[in-house]
Design a protein around this motif. Sequence first.
Motif, PDB file in Angstrom:
ATOM      1  N   SER A  53     149.866  78.931  23.560  1.00  0.00           N
ATOM      2  CA  SER A  53     148.631  79.194  22.843  1.00  0.00           C
ATOM      3  C   SER A  53     147.628  79.848  23.780  1.00  0.00           C
ATOM      4  O   SER A  53     147.725  79.706  25.013  1.00  0.00           O
ATOM      5  N   ILE A  54     146.661  80.542  23.181  1.00  0.00           N
ATOM      6  CA  ILE A  54     145.639  81.239  23.973  1.00  0.00           C
ATOM      7  C   ILE A  54     144.302  81.107  23.268  1.00  0.00           C
ATOM      8  O   ILE A  54     144.180  81.346  22.070  1.00  0.00           O
ATOM      9  N   THR A  55     143.289  80.693  24.032  1.00  0.00           N
ATOM     10  CA  THR A  55     141.959  80.491  23.473  1.00  0.00           C
ATOM     11  C   THR A  55     141.195  81.816  23.394  1.00  0.00           C
ATOM     12  O   THR A  55     141.615  82.819  23.983  1.00  0.00           O
ATOM     13  N   PRO A  56     140.057  81.807  22.719  1.00  0.00           N
ATOM     14  CA  PRO A  56     139.235  83.020  22.718  1.00  0.00           C
ATOM     15  C   PRO A  56     138.824  83.458  24.123  1.00  0.00           C
ATOM     16  O   PRO A  56     138.617  84.646  24.366  1.00  0.00           O
ATOM     17  N   GLY A  57     138.730  82.504  25.029  1.00  0.00           N
ATOM     18  CA  GLY A  57     138.361  82.818  26.405  1.00  0.00           C
ATOM     19  C   GLY A  57     139.545  83.101  27.303  1.00  0.00           C
ATOM     20  O   GLY A  57     139.409  83.157  28.524  1.00  0.00           O
TER      21      GLY A  57
END
Length: 121
Positions: A53-57
Motif C-alpha cells: 500500500s502507498i499513502t498520499p505522502g
Amino acid sequence: QKQLVESGGGMVQPGGSLRLSCVASRMIFSVFSPKLWGWFRQAPGKERELVASITPGNDKTYADFVQGRFTIARDNSRKTVYLHMSNLKPEDSAVYYCNSLTTSNQPEYNWGQGTQVTVPS
C-alpha cells in the motif's frame, strides 16, 4: 467504463521482473490523489490478500512475503498506481488487483478485472 484498470501481467521465469499498472480511469485528480492505494493478489483457491500500500505522502507498506522484492509507486498526475516486481517466485503467481483503501485497509471500490501474473515452477 471500468473504474480501475490493471495491466502489465504476463508469464515470467523465476527471478524475472514485471511492472504492473493500475489506472483509475474515471476518477478525477482531486479524488485520486488524497487516497491510500493498494495492490492485492488472489491465487486459485486462496483468499485475496494485500500485497502493498502507498499513502498520499508516499509512505509504503509491504506484506512480509514481498518485502525487498516489490516496490509500489504512484503518479497522481496520471491517476496511476504501479507495482514493480522483481525476483519473482512461483508462489507469486496470482491475479493482481489494485484498489483504494479505507482507513481500516478495506477495499473501497468494485474490483477491476485484474492482471494475471504467472511464474512457472
